[in-house]
Design an enzyme around this catalytic site. Structure first.
Site, PDB file in Angstrom:
ATOM      1  N   GLY A 221      -0.585  -7.810  -2.052  1.00 20.53           N
ATOM      2  CA  GLY A 221      -0.693  -7.612  -3.492  1.00 20.53           C
ATOM      3  C   GLY A 221      -0.777  -6.136  -3.863  1.00 20.53           C
ATOM      4  O   GLY A 221      -0.213  -5.255  -3.208  1.00 20.53           O
ATOM      5  N   SER A 222      -1.535  -5.846  -4.923  1.00 21.98           N
ATOM      6  CA  SER A 222      -1.494  -4.534  -5.573  1.00 21.98           C
ATOM      7  C   SER A 222      -2.041  -3.380  -4.735  1.00 21.98           C
ATOM      8  O   SER A 222      -1.851  -2.215  -5.107  1.00 21.98           O
ATOM      9  CB  SER A 222      -2.261  -4.592  -6.898  1.00 21.98           C
ATOM     10  OG  SER A 222      -1.607  -5.466  -7.803  1.00 21.98           O
ATOM     11  N   VAL A 223      -2.746  -3.642  -3.643  1.00 26.11           N
ATOM     12  CA  VAL A 223      -3.207  -2.541  -2.800  1.00 26.11           C
ATOM     13  C   VAL A 223      -2.034  -1.797  -2.174  1.00 26.11           C
ATOM     14  O   VAL A 223      -2.206  -0.683  -1.645  1.00 26.11           O
ATOM     15  CB  VAL A 223      -4.160  -3.043  -1.694  1.00 26.11           C
ATOM     16  CG1 VAL A 223      -5.494  -3.468  -2.278  1.00 26.11           C
ATOM     17  CG2 VAL A 223      -3.533  -4.179  -0.893  1.00 26.11           C
ATOM     18  N   MET A 224      -0.820  -2.364  -2.254  1.00 25.60           N
ATOM     19  CA  MET A 224       0.365  -1.694  -1.725  1.00 25.60           C
ATOM     20  C   MET A 224       0.957  -0.699  -2.714  1.00 25.60           C
ATOM     21  O   MET A 224       1.774   0.153  -2.322  1.00 25.60           O
ATOM     22  CB  MET A 224       1.437  -2.732  -1.363  1.00 25.60           C
ATOM     23  CG  MET A 224       1.062  -3.680  -0.241  1.00 25.60           C
ATOM     24  SD  MET A 224       0.718  -2.824   1.311  1.00 25.60           S
ATOM     25  CE  MET A 224       2.305  -2.091   1.646  1.00 25.60           C
TER      26      MET A 224
END
Length: 572
Positions: A302-305
């Site tokens: 998810g958004s941690v990338m």
């Protein structure tokens, strides 16, 4: 008539006298020959071939015994034990020598603390064999009542048993051995050959019951196994496990993972997983607890990338920190797939895109770049390939095929979908942001000297990203619950739907937080994942960030890292 009878008598007795004498001398001759042969054999054995009797006697009293070699110790970076071998006694028997008296067998069963009927049945089952185990790996005190019986056919063997002082706290990382002291899981398996000792041999004198009479001489000394020093700090490991367990419990989650790396060396300072198990008592083990999820289980992050994808955009020159991206109206369609933001954020800079975690903003940026730009950056950061720790079953994750990369997949990669990474890979990738653009490969063993690193982004890009991520961990921002009083924190939240064989789940999520501390001079990189929280909210900023805050706050104090910001400016 009388004359004829008198003349007949000597005719019938005359042949008997010489026949009886012949038999006598014949039998005497046989006896003398037998005695001579016996005496000759005795003389031959006692004088000429004396070694034969000695060898036969020795064969019944001299034995070569195996000397057990203890397995090498596994310790943390400070020398605190994580796995040690303790001496134990294994009792075995020769069923053909055991007494058949039921009373004697009952006494043996009582000393062994086993059911007498079951013991008798086992003895009967092994009656044609010369070996059977009675009890394995007893303490010397437990074995003493059995040995005190001095029962024929009962023998003892000195062995070693593995003990794990940290218990469930480090179970999946350290691993376990089986009853024969061979590694079965974790680092016990990965370094089994190195940890395993080489048994020795000694010649001993035993009595007819197999009891030791005299230790004669050493044939070959036992060689203990090598010791293994891990990178983890047991103090941090205990603290990480405790806080992760609290986070899982507070959110009624299925489990979770936590990885903490040294931002300067790539060493794993702590690695915790839930569920776990007690390696010292495996009678009731949840099979899920056997997996070191932080290394073996790849998930959609998810958004941690987004910060990692943004690094590729900033490095390309197509995007600068001042570039404006219009995310209106808050949704877009690519290849028939609809991409949405939580709401319409309008025009955003790259820092704003990360702050609001805009999928639309990241998709617009990704589609401005050549399709291999972000893909190549992910590869440079170690994604889609083995981390190289040597841990059994380590997962390299996955990236979509570059040759057939559709525009929708190109966009999805930028906001953390359509790819799979492990928490360890994710933490390793974030070391590039924390370490002036140099990615540090993760190490489960203590690193001596300067570690290898790879320059994957410029220091300028790394510093720009660090500043952007610091804005996310501020009061009223999405990652404010990750704040640590007295320290500047940089990080990113992430929330993703769980994927099963049936596809994306509508009601199951994973919440993540990846962060760096302190932002002014990074010392640690930490990733927290909470699996399927079912109590209240499931967003990473609400379930994973608080765990990060507690763990990192304690770690910075334990490592004596000085505060870099006034406390009043870092209060949530």
């Amino acid at each position: 008539m009388s004359a004829s009878r008198r003349s007949a008598t000597p005719k019938t007795r005359a042949p008997d006298a010489p026949l009886g004498a012949g038999r006598y001398w014949f039998m005497l001759l046989i006896i003398l020959v037998a005695l001579s042969a016996l005496v000759g054999r005795v003389v031959y054995l006692q004088v000429i071939d004396r070694s034969f009797l000695q060898n036969q006697g020795d064969a019944r009293t001299l034995r070569v015994e195996t000397i057990g070699a203890h397995r090498g110790m596994i310790s943390d970076r400070n020398g605190d034990p994580l796995a040690i071998s303790t001496p134990v006694v294994t009792l075995w028997a020769n069923p053909q020598e055991l007494p058949q008296d039921p009373i004697q067998q009952t006494l043996l069963a009582q000393a062994l603390k086993v059911n007498p009927q079951q013991l008798r049945e086992r003895i009967e089952r092994y009656s044609k064999h010369e070996f059977m185990y009675l009890r394995r790996q007893l303490t010397p005190a437990e074995a003493k009542p059995v040995l005190d019986l001095q029962m024929a056919g009962v023998y003892a063997r000195d062995e070693y048993k593995r003990y794990y002082p940290a218990g469930e706290v480090a179970a999946q990382l350290v691993g376990v051995t089986n009853v024969d002291d061979q590694g079965q899981e974790g680092l016990e398996l990965a370094y089994n050959r190195y940890l395993t000792g080489q048994p020795g041999k000694r010649r001993v004198l035993q009595d007819r019951k197999g009891r030791l009479v005299r230790d004669l001489h050493l044939i070959e000394a036992a060689k203990p196994g090598g010791d293994l020093t891990l990178s983890i700090d047991l103090r941090l490991q205990y603290m990480a496990y405790r806080e992760l367990a609290a986070g899982v419990r507070e959110n009624d989650a299925d489990g979770g993972s936590l990885v903490m790396l040294d931002a300067r060396t790539g060493e794993v300072l702590a690695m915790a997983n839930l569920p776990s198990y007690n390696p010292n008592n495996r009678s009731d083990v949840d099979v899920r607890g056997l997996r070191n999820q932080a290394i073996t289980d790849a998930i959609e992050p998810g958004s941690v990338m987004k910060p990692l994808a943004m690094s590729a955009a900033l490095a390309s020159g197509e995007i600068t920190p001042d570039t404006i991206i219009d995310t209106s109206p808050g949704w877009m369609v690519v290849d028939g797939y609809t991409i949405r933001d939580f709401r319409n954020y309008g025009k955003l800079t790259p820092a704003g895109i990360l702050l609001h975690s805009s999928n639309i903003g990241m998709s617009h940026i990704a589609l401005k770049l050549p399709k291999d730009t972000i893909w190549n950056r992910y590869r440079e950061l170690g994604l889609g390939q083995s981390p190289g720790t040597g841990f059994p079953g380590e997962n390299g994750g996955s990236l979509p095929s570059l040759a057939n990369l559709a525009r929708s997949s190109q966009a999805a990669m930028a906001y953390g979908y359509g790819i799979a990474v492990t928490p360890l890979q994710l933490a390793s990738a974030y070391t590039a942001i924390a370490n002036d653009g140099r990615r540090l490969p993760p190490s489960l063993l203590k690193v001596d000297g300067q570690p290898d690193s790879e320059q994957v982004m410029s220091p300028k890009v790394a510093h720009e990203l660090l500043e952007m991520l610091e804005q996310i961990v501020k009061p009223n921002a999405g990652g404010h619950l990750a704040m640590v009083p007295g320290y500047r924190i940089a990080g990113k939240t992430g929330t993703v739907r769980k994927v099963t064989s049936q596809g994306y789940q509508e009601t199951e999520y994973r919440g993540l937080f990846a962060g760096i501390a302190p932002a002014s001079d990074p010392r640690i990189v930490t990733v927290v994942m909470i699996d399927n929280p079912k109590k209240g909210d499931y967003y990473g900023g609400l379930v994973a960030a608080p765990v990060f805050s507690r763990v990192v706050g304690s770690a910075l104090r334990l490592l004596d890292v000085p505060p870099d910001q006034p406390v009043e400016e870092t209060s949530p």
